[in-house]
Design a protein around this motif. Structure first.
Motif, PDB file in Angstrom:
ATOM      1  N   ASP A 102     -17.239  19.793  47.252  1.00 44.96           N
ATOM      2  CA  ASP A 102     -17.553  18.458  47.740  1.00 44.96           C
ATOM      3  C   ASP A 102     -18.167  18.605  49.124  1.00 44.96           C
ATOM      4  OD1 ASP A 102     -17.568  15.877  48.794  1.00 44.96           O
ATOM      5  OD2 ASP A 102     -15.688  15.328  47.802  1.00 44.96           O
ATOM      6  N   ALA A 103     -19.404  18.112  49.277  1.00 44.87           N
ATOM      7  CA  ALA A 103     -20.105  18.254  50.555  1.00 44.87           C
ATOM      8  C   ALA A 103     -19.345  17.594  51.698  1.00 44.87           C
ATOM      9  CB  ALA A 103     -21.503  17.651  50.447  1.00 44.87           C
ATOM     10  N   ARG A 104     -18.510  16.617  51.360  1.00 45.06           N
ATOM     11  CA  ARG A 104     -17.747  15.934  52.414  1.00 45.06           C
ATOM     12  C   ARG A 104     -16.519  16.726  52.828  1.00 45.06           C
ATOM     13  NH1 ARG A 104     -17.111  10.603  48.922  1.00 45.06           N
ATOM     14  NH2 ARG A 104     -16.646  12.304  47.482  1.00 45.06           N
ATOM     15  N   ARG A 105     -16.149  17.715  51.990  1.00 46.85           N
ATOM     16  CA  ARG A 105     -14.966  18.539  52.302  1.00 46.85           C
ATOM     17  C   ARG A 105     -15.327  20.009  52.115  1.00 46.85           C
ATOM     18  NH1 ARG A 105     -13.298  14.070  49.401  1.00 46.85           N
ATOM     19  NH2 ARG A 105     -11.708  12.752  50.411  1.00 46.85           N
ATOM     20  N   TRP A 106     -16.448  20.402  52.698  1.00 49.48           N
ATOM     21  CA  TRP A 106     -17.006  21.733  52.479  1.00 49.48           C
ATOM     22  C   TRP A 106     -16.085  22.843  52.980  1.00 49.48           C
ATOM     23  CZ3 TRP A 106     -17.387  24.418  56.967  1.00 49.48           C
ATOM     24  CH2 TRP A 106     -17.459  23.673  58.156  1.00 49.48           C
ATOM     25  N   TRP A 107     -15.169  22.514  53.906  1.00 46.32           N
ATOM     26  CA  TRP A 107     -14.302  23.542  54.484  1.00 46.32           C
ATOM     27  C   TRP A 107     -13.161  23.948  53.551  1.00 46.32           C
ATOM     28  CZ3 TRP A 107     -14.615  18.451  55.921  1.00 46.32           C
ATOM     29  CH2 TRP A 107     -13.492  17.671  55.678  1.00 46.32           C
ATOM     30  N   ARG A 108     -12.919  23.157  52.515  1.00 46.15           N
ATOM     31  CA  ARG A 108     -11.822  23.470  51.601  1.00 46.15           C
ATOM     32  C   ARG A 108     -12.232  24.569  50.630  1.00 46.15           C
ATOM     33  NH1 ARG A 108      -9.071  17.711  49.739  1.00 46.15           N
ATOM     34  NH2 ARG A 108      -8.417  17.041  51.830  1.00 46.15           N
ATOM     35  N   ARG A 109     -11.285  25.422  50.295  1.00 46.21           N
ATOM     36  CA  ARG A 109     -11.547  26.438  49.286  1.00 46.21           C
ATOM     37  C   ARG A 109     -11.640  25.792  47.906  1.00 46.21           C
ATOM     38  NH1 ARG A 109      -7.782  31.698  50.770  1.00 46.21           N
ATOM     39  NH2 ARG A 109      -8.725  32.138  52.809  1.00 46.21           N
ATOM     40  N   PRO A 110     -12.415  26.388  46.993  1.00 49.52           N
ATOM     41  CA  PRO A 110     -12.492  25.840  45.638  1.00 49.52           C
ATOM     42  C   PRO A 110     -11.120  25.799  44.986  1.00 49.52           C
ATOM     43  CG  PRO A 110     -14.203  27.503  46.000  1.00 49.52           C
ATOM     44  CD  PRO A 110     -13.277  27.573  47.177  1.00 49.52           C
ATOM     45  N   ASP A 111     -10.821  24.702  44.274  1.00 46.42           N
ATOM     46  CA  ASP A 111      -9.552  24.629  43.556  1.00 46.42           C
ATOM     47  C   ASP A 111      -9.709  25.301  42.188  1.00 46.42           C
ATOM     48  OD1 ASP A 111     -10.899  22.823  41.876  1.00 46.42           O
ATOM     49  OD2 ASP A 111     -10.071  21.069  42.893  1.00 46.42           O
ATOM     50  N   ALA A 112      -8.665  25.233  41.374  1.00 43.97           N
ATOM     51  CA  ALA A 112      -8.673  25.932  40.088  1.00 43.97           C
ATOM     52  C   ALA A 112      -9.793  25.429  39.184  1.00 43.97           C
ATOM     53  CB  ALA A 112      -7.320  25.776  39.404  1.00 43.97           C
ATOM     54  N   ALA A 113      -9.997  24.112  39.156  1.00 42.98           N
ATOM     55  CA  ALA A 113     -11.043  23.546  38.302  1.00 42.98           C
ATOM     56  C   ALA A 113     -12.428  23.985  38.761  1.00 42.98           C
ATOM     57  CB  ALA A 113     -10.940  22.022  38.295  1.00 42.98           C
ATOM     58  N   GLN A 114     -12.633  24.021  40.081  1.00 43.61           N
ATOM     59  CA  GLN A 114     -13.927  24.442  40.604  1.00 43.61           C
ATOM     60  C   GLN A 114     -14.175  25.923  40.336  1.00 43.61           C
ATOM     61  OE1 GLN A 114     -13.071  23.051  44.553  1.00 43.61           O
ATOM     62  NE2 GLN A 114     -14.389  21.249  44.334  1.00 43.61           N
ATOM     63  N   ARG A 115     -13.134  26.736  40.467  1.00 44.28           N
ATOM     64  CA  ARG A 115     -13.292  28.163  40.163  1.00 44.28           C
ATOM     65  C   ARG A 115     -13.591  28.371  38.682  1.00 44.28           C
ATOM     66  NH1 ARG A 115      -8.802  28.498  43.671  1.00 44.28           N
ATOM     67  NH2 ARG A 115      -7.375  28.790  41.905  1.00 44.28           N
ATOM     68  N   ALA A 116     -12.952  27.558  37.839  1.00 42.36           N
ATOM     69  CA  ALA A 116     -13.211  27.664  36.399  1.00 42.36           C
ATOM     70  C   ALA A 116     -14.642  27.255  36.075  1.00 42.36           C
ATOM     71  CB  ALA A 116     -12.220  26.791  35.630  1.00 42.36           C
ATOM     72  N   ALA A 117     -15.139  26.205  36.737  1.00 47.67           N
ATOM     73  CA  ALA A 117     -16.525  25.769  36.514  1.00 47.67           C
ATOM     74  C   ALA A 117     -17.504  26.850  36.944  1.00 47.67           C
ATOM     75  CB  ALA A 117     -16.791  24.473  37.289  1.00 47.67           C
ATOM     76  N   ALA A 118     -17.212  27.521  38.055  1.00 53.00           N
ATOM     77  CA  ALA A 118     -18.084  28.594  38.528  1.00 53.00           C
ATOM     78  C   ALA A 118     -18.071  29.769  37.559  1.00 53.00           C
ATOM     79  CB  ALA A 118     -17.646  29.044  39.921  1.00 53.00           C
ATOM     80  N   ALA A 119     -16.890  30.134  37.091  1.00 56.67           N
ATOM     81  CA  ALA A 119     -16.788  31.257  36.155  1.00 56.67           C
ATOM     82  C   ALA A 119     -17.513  30.948  34.851  1.00 56.67           C
ATOM     83  CB  ALA A 119     -15.316  31.572  35.881  1.00 56.67           C
ATOM     84  N   ASP A 120     -17.386  29.719  34.362  1.00 60.52           N
ATOM     85  CA  ASP A 120     -18.056  29.317  33.129  1.00 60.52           C
ATOM     86  C   ASP A 120     -19.576  29.371  33.304  1.00 60.52           C
ATOM     87  OD1 ASP A 120     -18.124  27.992  30.407  1.00 60.52           O
ATOM     88  OD2 ASP A 120     -19.133  26.464  31.601  1.00 60.52           O
ATOM     89  N   ALA A 121     -20.057  28.901  34.452  1.00 57.76           N
ATOM     90  CA  ALA A 121     -21.501  28.922  34.711  1.00 57.76           C
ATOM     91  C   ALA A 121     -22.030  30.354  34.760  1.00 57.76           C
ATOM     92  CB  ALA A 121     -21.803  28.205  36.020  1.00 57.76           C
ATOM     93  N   MET A 122     -21.264  31.264  35.342  1.00 58.72           N
ATOM     94  CA  MET A 122     -21.696  32.655  35.408  1.00 58.72           C
ATOM     95  C   MET A 122     -21.715  33.286  34.017  1.00 58.72           C
ATOM     96  SD  MET A 122     -20.049  34.050  38.993  1.00 58.72           S
ATOM     97  CE  MET A 122     -21.231  35.396  39.148  1.00 58.72           C
ATOM     98  N   GLU A 123     -20.766  32.907  33.177  1.00 60.38           N
ATOM     99  CA  GLU A 123     -20.770  33.400  31.794  1.00 60.38           C
ATOM    100  C   GLU A 123     -21.995  32.889  31.055  1.00 60.38           C
ATOM    101  OE1 GLU A 123     -18.970  35.482  30.158  1.00 60.38           O
ATOM    102  OE2 GLU A 123     -17.264  35.839  31.491  1.00 60.38           O
ATOM    103  N   ARG A 124     -22.329  31.632  31.245  1.00 62.77           N
ATOM    104  CA  ARG A 124     -23.482  31.038  30.556  1.00 62.77           C
ATOM    105  C   ARG A 124     -24.782  31.748  30.910  1.00 62.77           C
ATOM    106  NH1 ARG A 124     -23.334  24.457  30.316  1.00 62.77           N
ATOM    107  NH2 ARG A 124     -21.107  24.147  29.930  1.00 62.77           N
ATOM    108  N   LEU A 125     -24.906  32.149  32.185  1.00 62.24           N
ATOM    109  CA  LEU A 125     -26.123  32.810  32.632  1.00 62.24           C
ATOM    110  C   LEU A 125     -26.021  34.326  32.570  1.00 62.24           C
ATOM    111  CD1 LEU A 125     -28.691  31.286  33.538  1.00 62.24           C
ATOM    112  CD2 LEU A 125     -26.653  29.868  33.678  1.00 62.24           C
TER     113      LEU A 125
END
Length: 236
Positions: A102-125
């Motif tokens: 979230d650009a409004r909370r850029w300082w926060r580390r990715p949560d579990a859902a965000q990490r899962a979305a990133a991992a899924d995107a990397m698998e897709r590509l």
């Protein structure tokens, strides 16, 4: 007819008195796969940047139901710029994860859902094996796929891509097209500039021909055969 997710009317982009995009009108609807083709210097990059809310332009643009010059939530944009690699002193996985922050909370580390979305995107590509590699050390093709995965991790409603196949081998280009088709099936609209007409035929349902102005716009299966004699001009 459904409301377009992207609509431009009378869009003009000019630099130092030179018109790069001249009075463009276009609509992109949910789940469309649209290729933007034209010769070098046709204004494709300028048009995509303006549609993304980046870069000077006149005319009106409606993005995801919003107007204004600023980038709009729900839109992911990947420019054609290899210099981006120097801007990320992070691992490939960390770069992808920034797409879901979230650009409004850029300082926060990715949560579990965000990490899962990133991992899924990397698998897709097909870049999961690059997760721990420094982004700055990746080849041009690898960096491009990581940036595309970053865009996918945002879960966009509209994906704007400037030459996404550039620097990719045949296998990587096929993987990308498969990912784009899956996104469209899930409702995401894609507008991408594409240099290779074979890739357009194999992946995109609609094609827009641009040379500062829109010269043709229609179903790929009907449009490309009609402009086949222009192929050398289109990919020049």
């Amino acid at each position: 007819m459904s409301t377009p997710i992207l609509a431009a009317r009378g869009l003009v982009v000019a630099y130092s008195g030179r018109t790069a995009v001249d009075r463009v009108d276009l609509n992109v609807r949910h789940a469309e796969l649209v290729a933007l083709v034209g010769p070098n210097g046709a204004g494709k990059s300028s048009l995509l940047a303006a549609l993304a809310g980046l870069g000077p332009h006149t005319g009106s643009v409606l993005r995801c139901g919003c107007t204004g010059a600023q980038p709009t939530p729900g839109i992911a944009y990947v420019p054609q710029s290899p210099d981006l690699r120097t801007a990320f002193p992070l691992s490939a996985a960390q770069v992808v994860a920034t797409g879901s922050l979230d650009a409004r909370r850029w300082w926060r580390r990715p949560d579990a859902a965000q990490r899962a979305a990133a991992a899924d995107a990397m698998e897709r590509l097909d870049v999961a094996d690059l997760a721990h590699r420094p982004f700055a050390d990746l080849s041009g093709g690898q960096a491009r796929r990581v940036l595309l995965a970053r865009a996918l991790a945002q879960g966009p409603k509209l994906l704007l891509l400037d030459e996404p196949h550039a620097g990719l081998d045949v296998e990587a280009a096929t993987t990308l097209n498969t990912a784009l088709a899956a996104l469209a099936q899930a409702g995401t609209a894609v507008l991408a500039s594409v240099h290779d007409l074979d890739l357009v035929r194999g992946a995109f349902t609609r094609t827009i021909v641009l040379d500062r102005r829109i010269l043709a716009d229609g179903p790929t299966s009907e449009l490309l055969p009609a402009v086949g004699s222009l192929a050398p001009w289109l990919v020049a």
